[in-house]
Design an enzyme around this catalytic site. Sequence first.
Site, PDB file in Angstrom:
ATOM      1  N   GLY A   9       0.809  -1.213   0.000  1.00 56.94           N
ATOM      2  CA  GLY A   9       0.000   0.000   0.000  1.00 56.94           C
ATOM      3  C   GLY A   9       0.839   1.258   0.000  1.00 56.94           C
ATOM      4  O   GLY A   9       0.476   2.277  -0.597  1.00 56.94           O
ATOM      5  N   ASN A  10       2.014   1.204   0.638  1.00 51.21           N
ATOM      6  CA  ASN A  10       2.909   2.361   0.655  1.00 51.21           C
ATOM      7  C   ASN A  10       3.597   2.572  -0.684  1.00 51.21           C
ATOM      8  O   ASN A  10       4.152   3.639  -0.942  1.00 51.21           O
ATOM      9  CB  ASN A  10       3.956   2.207   1.759  1.00 51.21           C
ATOM     10  CG  ASN A  10       3.362   2.410   3.145  1.00 51.21           C
ATOM     11  OD1 ASN A  10       2.479   3.224   3.325  1.00 51.21           O
ATOM     12  ND2 ASN A  10       3.834   1.654   4.108  1.00 51.21           N
ATOM     13  N   LYS A 122      -0.818  -3.068  13.069  1.00 53.20           N
ATOM     14  CA  LYS A 122      -0.918  -2.779  11.647  1.00 53.20           C
ATOM     15  C   LYS A 122      -1.089  -1.277  11.409  1.00 53.20           C
ATOM     16  O   LYS A 122      -2.078  -0.671  11.843  1.00 53.20           O
ATOM     17  CB  LYS A 122      -2.108  -3.534  11.039  1.00 53.20           C
ATOM     18  CG  LYS A 122      -2.313  -3.296   9.553  1.00 53.20           C
ATOM     19  CD  LYS A 122      -1.133  -3.801   8.750  1.00 53.20           C
ATOM     20  CE  LYS A 122      -1.353  -3.605   7.255  1.00 53.20           C
ATOM     21  NZ  LYS A 122      -0.166  -3.980   6.489  1.00 53.20           N
ATOM     22  N   LYS A 206      -1.549  -7.917   4.424  1.00 50.34           N
ATOM     23  CA  LYS A 206      -1.699  -8.408   3.056  1.00 50.34           C
ATOM     24  C   LYS A 206      -0.618  -9.417   2.673  1.00 50.34           C
ATOM     25  O   LYS A 206      -0.854 -10.291   1.852  1.00 50.34           O
ATOM     26  CB  LYS A 206      -1.766  -7.255   2.062  1.00 50.34           C
ATOM     27  CG  LYS A 206      -0.490  -6.502   1.786  1.00 50.34           C
ATOM     28  CD  LYS A 206       0.196  -6.947   0.525  1.00 50.34           C
ATOM     29  CE  LYS A 206       1.447  -6.167   0.242  1.00 50.34           C
ATOM     30  NZ  LYS A 206       2.330  -5.800   1.337  1.00 50.34           N
ATOM     31  N   LYS A 264       6.409  -9.311   6.161  1.00 47.60           N
ATOM     32  CA  LYS A 264       6.918  -9.630   4.823  1.00 47.60           C
ATOM     33  C   LYS A 264       7.921 -10.775   4.892  1.00 47.60           C
ATOM     34  O   LYS A 264       7.879 -11.724   4.083  1.00 47.60           O
ATOM     35  CB  LYS A 264       7.566  -8.388   4.199  1.00 47.60           C
ATOM     36  CG  LYS A 264       6.588  -7.266   3.864  1.00 47.60           C
ATOM     37  CD  LYS A 264       7.314  -6.040   3.361  1.00 47.60           C
ATOM     38  CE  LYS A 264       6.335  -4.977   2.877  1.00 47.60           C
ATOM     39  NZ  LYS A 264       5.351  -4.581   3.876  1.00 47.60           N
TER      40      LYS A 264
END
Length: 309
Positions: A9-10, A122, A206, A264
Amino acid sequence: MRIFVALGGNALLERGQDMTAENQMENIRKAATSLAKLAESNEVVIAHGNGPQVGLLALQASAYEGVDPYPLDVLGAESVGQIGYMLEQQVGNLLPVEQKFATLLTQIEVDPRDPAFQNPTKFIGPVYDKETSERLAEEKGYIFKADGEYFRRVVASPLPQRIFEVEVIKLLIESGTVVICAGGGGIPTAYGNDGSLHGVEAVIDKDRAAALLAREVDADALMILTDVDSVYLNWGTEDQKSIRKVSPNAFGEFDFPDGSMGPKVEAAAEFARATGGISCIGNLEQALDMLEGKAGTTVTSRCKETELV
């Protein structure tokens, strides 16, 4: 090759950038170049983050005081349509007109007893200075944590348990469709005592959702594309080093922050360990080079010794 792409998203709205539709479209236009190249000769499934977007929607919703603000699961669903529309349009502009696309709302089951609800990690929404974050915390009851030199709102991020639309996603992939799914980590849902499904006030990470879904659709590779060029040890110090290649077991032994790089690393190691495929983490503009091992961080069980640069 079947490639599952998890788009940060970033990377769609850069850190500290004004959160306008124009900026997001321009960033997606840049991302589309790499995504289209991947899709030219591979089956591509795209998941994406929504931290900046869902946080902005929450702020906009709270500005209207006539009704209670919409819950995060509903706002997450809204962000899926917004980002999916932009991705379909911009990637589609670079591929043959007959290429099929589908953006799919993806409900994912979480456990209401997940300990994440007691420790929100988050990040969502824009960044703030310390003074502004403290004012918003008092006014709106939000929880903030440090994100680098700034502060951002944090919400619960429970682990994904089950993906309800997985069979539909498989059918779309097999029909040659570029599928955009599990947006924002999917829409968090849970079963109530009466057996009915309902939304949950949370945002699923995500990358964790992508790792689960990539395994279930038999992907050959998981690519986590973000706004950094690779994973670093000792980030921000004179001793920082880029991890070029690493085994999933060795990767899991390093310590990374829960709210940013940690999930991640966990997702990449989990996918590579479970499937024997490869995982890559790096900058979305270097996607093709990452797939060839020339950029980013590659996680593979075939790596015998961690390579640092």
